[in-house]
Design a protein around this motif. Structure first.
Motif, PDB file in Angstrom:
ATOM      1  N   GLU A  61      97.645  39.572  12.124  1.00 36.31           N
ATOM      2  CA  GLU A  61      98.583  38.355  11.669  1.00 36.31           C
ATOM      3  C   GLU A  61      97.895  37.159  12.436  1.00 36.31           C
ATOM      4  O   GLU A  61      97.833  36.128  11.571  1.00 36.31           O
ATOM      5  N   ALA A  62      97.653  37.203  13.679  1.00 36.94           N
ATOM      6  CA  ALA A  62      97.018  36.054  14.318  1.00 36.94           C
ATOM      7  C   ALA A  62      95.438  35.752  13.560  1.00 36.94           C
ATOM      8  O   ALA A  62      95.130  34.559  13.530  1.00 36.94           O
ATOM      9  N   VAL A  85      92.231  32.917  22.525  1.00 33.41           N
ATOM     10  CA  VAL A  85      91.706  34.075  23.048  1.00 33.41           C
ATOM     11  C   VAL A  85      92.389  34.459  24.709  1.00 33.41           C
ATOM     12  O   VAL A  85      92.690  35.527  24.738  1.00 33.41           O
ATOM     13  N   TRP A  86      92.470  33.479  25.216  1.00 32.38           N
ATOM     14  CA  TRP A  86      93.174  33.473  26.652  1.00 32.38           C
ATOM     15  C   TRP A  86      94.498  34.236  26.531  1.00 32.38           C
ATOM     16  O   TRP A  86      94.951  35.008  27.145  1.00 32.38           O
ATOM     17  N   ALA A  90      95.929  38.050  27.587  1.00 38.34           N
ATOM     18  CA  ALA A  90      97.103  37.977  28.350  1.00 38.34           C
ATOM     19  C   ALA A  90      98.180  39.203  27.618  1.00 38.34           C
ATOM     20  O   ALA A  90      98.840  40.076  28.367  1.00 38.34           O
ATOM     21  N   ARG A  91      98.277  38.887  26.447  1.00 36.35           N
ATOM     22  CA  ARG A  91      99.237  39.841  25.672  1.00 36.35           C
ATOM     23  C   ARG A  91      98.720  41.096  25.754  1.00 36.35           C
ATOM     24  O   ARG A  91      99.517  42.170  25.875  1.00 36.35           O
ATOM     25  N   LEU A  92      97.498  41.572  25.376  1.00 36.45           N
ATOM     26  CA  LEU A  92      97.021  42.824  25.315  1.00 36.45           C
ATOM     27  C   LEU A  92      97.262  43.405  26.757  1.00 36.45           C
ATOM     28  O   LEU A  92      97.503  44.690  26.802  1.00 36.45           O
ATOM     29  N   PHE A 114      94.742  26.232  27.738  1.00 38.92           N
ATOM     30  CA  PHE A 114      93.721  27.163  28.251  1.00 38.92           C
ATOM     31  C   PHE A 114      92.362  26.837  27.541  1.00 38.92           C
ATOM     32  O   PHE A 114      92.465  26.987  26.386  1.00 38.92           O
ATOM     33  N   ALA A 115      91.290  26.791  28.264  1.00 35.49           N
ATOM     34  CA  ALA A 115      89.893  26.588  27.795  1.00 35.49           C
ATOM     35  C   ALA A 115      89.044  27.657  28.771  1.00 35.49           C
ATOM     36  O   ALA A 115      89.193  28.040  29.687  1.00 35.49           O
ATOM     37  N   PHE A 116      87.983  27.717  27.941  1.00 30.89           N
ATOM     38  CA  PHE A 116      86.879  28.679  28.619  1.00 30.89           C
ATOM     39  C   PHE A 116      85.784  27.790  29.191  1.00 30.89           C
ATOM     40  O   PHE A 116      85.187  26.888  28.679  1.00 30.89           O
TER      41      PHE A 116
END
Length: 224
Positions: A61-62, A85-86, A90-92, A114-116
């Motif tokens: 869905e995302a 992505v962050w 975390a969810r995974l 949040f950023a990379f």
């Protein structure tokens, strides 16, 4: 009733994004209006728990949401993807029984962005090695010195995930942590000017001895 992606990103919203995109690129500016619209709709909390105002979306869905967004405003989609992505990682981890990155979801639900800060000039090994220096400080903190490139969301991030190599004592390790915006030693260069993707404002970030306290260090991994 439409799909979850159509409900989260309705046509009228995407039409506004589509109209703004050429202007952002022509002026080489960040997609502030798009970003604010997405944040106000809870888009940055897609992977957060429903109790925290999130949608707790599945990956499929995302992905559908991001594809829909990218069709209207590619640079906006790329920029916000760095945050997502962050939160997805975390969810995974939580789903696999590892709650160690749960603070990312908690802080994202509270409005943190949040950023990379991972890519480095001249580092073809990407995540398997680093040319940024991480020096251990008293109490488990680390001081980071190096240059990061392609730092999307440069104007708005509040948490920047970085890593560097520590060679002090024993085998070299890759140390990962989060910098809080406003930390001493963070230098953002206004050097992004990539056609079609200017609205991501993915500036170079210099880490001039930036100290990350022990509670913001979240991984120690072997090189490679």
């Amino acid at each position: 009733m439409g799909s979850p992606a159509e409900e989260i990103l309705p046509d009228d919203l995407l039409n506004r994004f589509r109209t703004r995109a050429p202007d952002y690129d022509a002026r080489n500016v960040f997609c502030h209006e798009d970003f604010d619209d997405l944040a106000s709709r809870g888009y940055l909390r897609l992977f957060c728990a429903e109790d925290d105002g999130g949608a707790a979306l599945g990956m499929a869905e995302a992905v559908a949401c991001q594809r829909r967004l990218a069709a209207a405003a590619p640079a906006t989609a790329l920029a916000v993807n760095m945050h997502l992505v962050w939160t997805a990682v975390a969810r995974l981890h939580e789903k696999l029984g590892d709650p160690s990155l749960g603070f990312i979801l908690k802080e994202a639900a509270e409005g943190e962005v949040f950023a990379f800060g991972l890519s480095e000039p001249g580092n073809d090994a990407v995540l398997f090695d680093s040319i940024t220096i991480a020096e251990r400080e008293v109490g488990g903190a680390y001081k980071f010195t190096g240059t990061k490139i392609f730092t999307s969301l440069s104007p708005v991030w509040t948490r920047l995930g970085v890593f560097g190599k520590s060679e002090g004592g024993g085998e070299p390790q890759l140390v990962h942590g989060f910098i809080t915006r406003g930390s001493t030693g963070v230098e953002i260069l206004a050097d992004w000017n990539t056609v079609g993707m200017r609205a991501t404002q993915s500036h170079t970030t210099r880490l001039n001895g930036v100290v990350i306290p022990s509670e913001r260090i979240f991984r120690h991994l072997p090189v490679g």
